[in-house]
Design a protein around this motif. Structure first.
Motif, mmCIF file in Angstrom:
data_model
loop_
_atom_site.group_PDB
_atom_site.id
_atom_site.type_symbol
_atom_site.label_atom_id
_atom_site.label_comp_id
_atom_site.label_asym_id
_atom_site.label_seq_id
_atom_site.Cartn_x
_atom_site.Cartn_y
_atom_site.Cartn_z
ATOM 1 N N VAL A 26 0.826 -1.205 0.000
ATOM 2 C CA VAL A 26 0.000 0.000 0.000
ATOM 3 C C VAL A 26 0.863 1.259 0.000
ATOM 4 O O VAL A 26 0.343 2.358 0.100
ATOM 5 N N GLY A 47 1.810 4.717 2.892
ATOM 6 C CA GLY A 47 0.429 4.573 2.451
ATOM 7 C C GLY A 47 -0.394 3.650 3.312
ATOM 8 O O GLY A 47 -1.535 3.349 2.991
ATOM 9 N N GLY A 48 0.179 3.177 4.422
ATOM 10 C CA GLY A 48 -0.564 2.287 5.292
ATOM 11 C C GLY A 48 0.293 1.171 5.834
ATOM 12 O O GLY A 48 1.512 1.303 5.982
ATOM 13 N N GLN A 59 -3.465 -5.964 3.328
ATOM 14 C CA GLN A 59 -3.406 -4.497 3.367
ATOM 15 C C GLN A 59 -4.253 -3.929 4.495
ATOM 16 O O GLN A 59 -5.309 -4.469 4.816
ATOM 17 N N ARG A 61 -5.463 0.081 5.458
ATOM 18 C CA ARG A 61 -5.457 1.521 5.198
ATOM 19 C C ARG A 61 -6.555 2.163 6.030
ATOM 20 O O ARG A 61 -7.081 1.544 6.946
ATOM 21 N N THR A 69 -2.664 7.216 7.081
ATOM 22 C CA THR A 69 -1.845 6.209 6.411
ATOM 23 C C THR A 69 -0.363 6.545 6.306
ATOM 24 O O THR A 69 0.387 5.784 5.720
#
Length: 125
Positions: A26, A47-48, A59, A61, A69
């Motif tokens: 991510v 991004g996370g 993932q 988020r 994130t």
């Protein structure tokens, strides 16, 4: 090996295996890599959060419960709780479907947390 805009990389027998957003990360910049109790890898980035189990990337988020994130660090507590240091937000604890964000209102000197770890007694630093 976490890199700036190069994702996660593993050096094995003089060869580099790369995980990038094309493989399901991510983020493109990896800030922290920690081994979880189950042997998976927890990966915090721009991004996370990802968890790498074998070859599969899970993932996390904002839509999965993160307060934001832009993560800087991650650690798993003795009880399985995940603690993430979130840039300009504080420290978030995720455990059994619940979430708590620790900020200046909870006693942090400021909300710009760069790193977290556990000591041998399981205390969060």
């Amino acid at each position: 090996i976490g890199t700036l805009r190069g994702g996660l990389n593993r050096l094995l027998r003089r060869q580099v295996l790369s995980y990038t957003q094309a493989q399901g990360l991510v983020f493109s910049t990896a800030y922290a890599i920690r081994e979880a109790k189950d042997g998976s890898l927890l990966l915090a980035g721009s991004g996370g959060l990802n968890r790498l189990r074998g070859q599969a990337l899970e993932q996390m988020r904002e839509q999965e419960g993160l307060a934001a994130t832009s993560l800087r660090s991650v650690v798993e507590g003795p009880d399985g709780a995940l603690y993430v240091a979130i840039y300009r937000q504080g420290v978030q604890c995720l455990h059994k479907g619940r979430s708590k964000l620790y900020t200046e209102a909870d006693g942090l000197p400021n909300h710009n947390v760069r790193g977290i770890t556990l000591d041998g007694a399981g205390r969060l630093w």
